[in-house]
Design an enzyme around this catalytic site. Structure first.
Site, PDB file in Angstrom:
ATOM      1  N   ASN A  73      21.924 -31.145   4.952  1.00  0.00           N
ATOM      2  CA  ASN A  73      22.232 -29.980   5.528  1.00  0.00           C
ATOM      3  C   ASN A  73      22.882 -30.046   6.849  1.00  0.00           C
ATOM      4  O   ASN A  73      22.191 -30.123   7.910  1.00  0.00           O
ATOM      5  CB  ASN A  73      21.170 -29.034   5.411  1.00  0.00           C
ATOM      6  CG  ASN A  73      21.403 -27.686   5.917  1.00  0.00           C
ATOM      7  OD1 ASN A  73      22.797 -27.392   5.837  1.00  0.00           O
ATOM      8  ND2 ASN A  73      20.695 -26.690   5.909  1.00  0.00           N
ATOM      9  N   TRP A  74      24.296 -29.723   7.051  1.00  0.00           N
ATOM     10  CA  TRP A  74      24.769 -30.074   8.427  1.00  0.00           C
ATOM     11  C   TRP A  74      24.675 -28.995   8.990  1.00  0.00           C
ATOM     12  O   TRP A  74      25.045 -28.858  10.234  1.00  0.00           O
ATOM     13  CB  TRP A  74      26.060 -30.368   7.994  1.00  0.00           C
ATOM     14  CG  TRP A  74      26.411 -31.901   7.807  1.00  0.00           C
ATOM     15  CD1 TRP A  74      25.464 -32.671   7.393  1.00  0.00           C
ATOM     16  CD2 TRP A  74      27.539 -32.574   7.513  1.00  0.00           C
ATOM     17  NE1 TRP A  74      26.073 -34.157   7.111  1.00  0.00           N
ATOM     18  CE2 TRP A  74      27.499 -34.002   7.082  1.00  0.00           C
ATOM     19  CE3 TRP A  74      28.860 -32.435   7.584  1.00  0.00           C
ATOM     20  CZ2 TRP A  74      28.116 -34.806   6.726  1.00  0.00           C
ATOM     21  CZ3 TRP A  74      29.907 -33.229   7.116  1.00  0.00           C
ATOM     22  CH2 TRP A  74      29.446 -34.618   6.814  1.00  0.00           C
ATOM     23  N   LYS A  75      24.493 -27.814   8.377  1.00  0.00           N
ATOM     24  CA  LYS A  75      24.261 -26.590   9.070  1.00  0.00           C
ATOM     25  C   LYS A  75      25.531 -26.125   9.826  1.00  0.00           C
ATOM     26  O   LYS A  75      26.673 -26.380   9.372  1.00  0.00           O
ATOM     27  CB  LYS A  75      23.070 -26.463  10.017  1.00  0.00           C
ATOM     28  CG  LYS A  75      21.752 -26.751   9.464  1.00  0.00           C
ATOM     29  CD  LYS A  75      20.646 -26.535  10.197  1.00  0.00           C
ATOM     30  CE  LYS A  75      19.411 -26.935   9.241  1.00  0.00           C
ATOM     31  NZ  LYS A  75      18.075 -26.602   9.990  1.00  0.00           N
TER      32      LYS A  75
ATOM     33  N   HIS B 137      17.977 -20.721   2.197  1.00  0.00           N
ATOM     34  CA  HIS B 137      17.304 -21.473   3.375  1.00  0.00           C
ATOM     35  C   HIS B 137      16.538 -20.474   4.436  1.00  0.00           C
ATOM     36  O   HIS B 137      17.061 -19.245   4.357  1.00  0.00           O
ATOM     37  CB  HIS B 137      18.285 -22.044   3.970  1.00  0.00           C
ATOM     38  CG  HIS B 137      18.074 -23.336   5.001  1.00  0.00           C
ATOM     39  ND1 HIS B 137      17.673 -22.920   6.353  1.00  0.00           N
ATOM     40  CD2 HIS B 137      17.791 -24.536   4.924  1.00  0.00           C
ATOM     41  CE1 HIS B 137      17.271 -23.942   7.013  1.00  0.00           C
ATOM     42  NE2 HIS B 137      17.493 -24.869   6.077  1.00  0.00           N
TER      43      HIS B 137
ATOM     44  N   GLU C 282      16.842 -19.981   7.417  1.00  0.00           N
ATOM     45  CA  GLU C 282      17.636 -19.512   8.319  1.00  0.00           C
ATOM     46  C   GLU C 282      18.344 -18.472   7.824  1.00  0.00           C
ATOM     47  O   GLU C 282      18.834 -17.371   8.370  1.00  0.00           O
ATOM     48  CB  GLU C 282      18.660 -20.512   8.919  1.00  0.00           C
ATOM     49  CG  GLU C 282      17.826 -21.746   9.864  1.00  0.00           C
ATOM     50  CD  GLU C 282      18.211 -22.906  10.065  1.00  0.00           C
ATOM     51  OE1 GLU C 282      17.770 -23.860  10.629  1.00  0.00           O
ATOM     52  OE2 GLU C 282      19.546 -23.166   9.549  1.00  0.00           O
TER      53      GLU C 282
ATOM     54  N   GLU D 172      10.836 -26.074   2.074  1.00  0.00           N
ATOM     55  CA  GLU D 172      10.865 -26.139   3.335  1.00  0.00           C
ATOM     56  C   GLU D 172       9.853 -25.228   4.486  1.00  0.00           C
ATOM     57  O   GLU D 172      10.187 -24.043   4.328  1.00  0.00           O
ATOM     58  CB  GLU D 172      12.122 -25.772   3.814  1.00  0.00           C
ATOM     59  CG  GLU D 172      13.188 -26.896   3.307  1.00  0.00           C
ATOM     60  CD  GLU D 172      14.769 -26.883   4.299  1.00  0.00           C
ATOM     61  OE1 GLU D 172      14.926 -27.776   4.590  1.00  0.00           O
ATOM     62  OE2 GLU D 172      15.251 -25.666   4.441  1.00  0.00           O
TER      63      GLU D 172
ATOM     64  N   GLY E 249      13.285 -28.167  12.196  1.00  0.00           N
ATOM     65  CA  GLY E 249      14.003 -28.095  13.531  1.00  0.00           C
ATOM     66  C   GLY E 249      13.107 -28.228  14.777  1.00  0.00           C
ATOM     67  O   GLY E 249      13.537 -28.264  15.957  1.00  0.00           O
TER      68      GLY E 249
ATOM     69  N   SER F  61      12.110 -31.514   9.430  1.00  0.00           N
ATOM     70  CA  SER F  61      12.074 -32.678  10.445  1.00  0.00           C
ATOM     71  C   SER F  61      11.675 -33.885   9.702  1.00  0.00           C
ATOM     72  O   SER F  61      10.823 -34.757  10.226  1.00  0.00           O
ATOM     73  CB  SER F  61      10.854 -32.180  11.447  1.00  0.00           C
ATOM     74  OG  SER F  61      11.472 -31.209  12.034  1.00  0.00           O
TER      75      SER F  61
ATOM     76  N   GLY G 253      18.220 -32.199   8.010  1.00  0.00           N
ATOM     77  CA  GLY G 253      18.851 -31.407   8.902  1.00  0.00           C
ATOM     78  C   GLY G 253      19.622 -32.240   9.833  1.00  0.00           C
ATOM     79  O   GLY G 253      20.695 -33.122   9.505  1.00  0.00           O
ATOM     80  N   GLY G 254      18.994 -32.328  11.171  1.00  0.00           N
ATOM     81  CA  GLY G 254      19.720 -33.034  12.044  1.00  0.00           C
ATOM     82  C   GLY G 254      19.997 -34.596  11.877  1.00  0.00           C
ATOM     83  O   GLY G 254      21.145 -35.054  12.438  1.00  0.00           O
TER      84      GLY G 254
END
Length: 259
Positions: free
Chosen positions: A9-11, A102, A104, A174, A180, A219, A240-241
């Site tokens: 997921n590149w957000k 998600h 967010e 999640e 994050g 994470s 994610g990151g």
């Protein structure tokens, strides 16, 4: 060795140029696992809307290109919904999967269970694969409410769907407190929830042998991937990151496969 689902997921990251650079580097980064792509390893990336087309074009030359997905969608096919993107628009851009629910979207942008359920149904009706996220906040976990919260989220999204439709959804646990933050659920915590999730989905679908894919997200990186992905009921990771560079993204699978 079980099949692993590695979803990135590149957000709100990755311009068109950065997306093209990612796929240029993907071939070399994936070389150690090239023979496993598509069979033992399913890779998907979820760019922002503006980079979906670029991702599809840049990945087209790869022997086994990653699945291209979207990070959200609206449930109506068209209309006066400023700022939204429809299922037909995603299909035209080349997306086949969509992340829904998600944390967010739920906690920052205020999406409720009813809206998420409509989005899940719209994707299924169109033949897109929903990647349904669910999870608890730290307060809910510490207050003993984690499983009741997640059951509400899952039942809302699945009630009224057929067993076949439930089986087409990818589920992504999640924990909100691990997204994050650099803090991850322990392998035992993640396994407990993923096993419970699989059982609940089968109960809702009224099909005891329903096959479904359950991911863990929060994470995830190379350092903790082997332990997490080795758990019986964790089929893969929503990352994610670490998914923004093919090297760190595929290192997550490498940590598992080399073991």
């Amino acid at each position: 060795m079980k099949k692993i689902y590695l979803y990135g997921n590149w957000k709100m990251n990755m311009t068109r140029a950065e997306t093209e650079a990612f796929f240029k580097a993907f071939t070399d980064a994936s070389a150690p696992w090239a023979s496993r792509l598509g069979r033992e390893l399913e890779v998907a990336v979820f760019p922002p809307f503006t980079s979906i087309w670029a991702a599809r074009e840049a990945a087209a030359h790869l022997k086994t290109p990653p699945i291209i997905g979207a990070q959200n969608v609206y449930f109506e096919p068209q209309g006066a919904f400023t700022g939204e993107v429809s299922v037909p628009m995603l299909e035209e851009a080349g997306a086949t999967h969509v992340i829904l629910g998600h944390s967010e979207r739920r906690h920052i942008l205020g999406e409720g269970d009813d809206l998420i359920a409509k989005k899940v149904k719209a994707c299924l009706d169109a033949g897109l694969t929903p990647v349904l996220c669910y999870g608890e906040t730290l307060e809910e976990r510490e207050g003993g409410e984690a499983f009741s919260v997640m059951e509400r989220q899952l039942r809302s999204a699945l009630t009224g769907l057929s067993a076949e439709e439930c089986g087409r959804i990818v589920f992504a646990y999640e924990p909100v407190w691990a997204i994050g933050t650099g803090r991850s659920a322990t392998s035992a915590q993640a396994q407990e929830v993923c096993a419970w999730s699989r059982k609940l989905v089968r109960e809702i679908a009224q099909k005891g042998e329903l096959g479904c894919v359950v991911l863990y997200g929060g994470s995830v990186k190379g350092a903790n991937a082997k332990e997490l992905l080795s758990m019986e009921d964790i089929d893969g990771a929503l990352v994610g990151g670490a998914s923004l560079k093919p090297e760190t993204f595929l290192d997550i699978y490498g940590a598992y496969a080399k073991g």
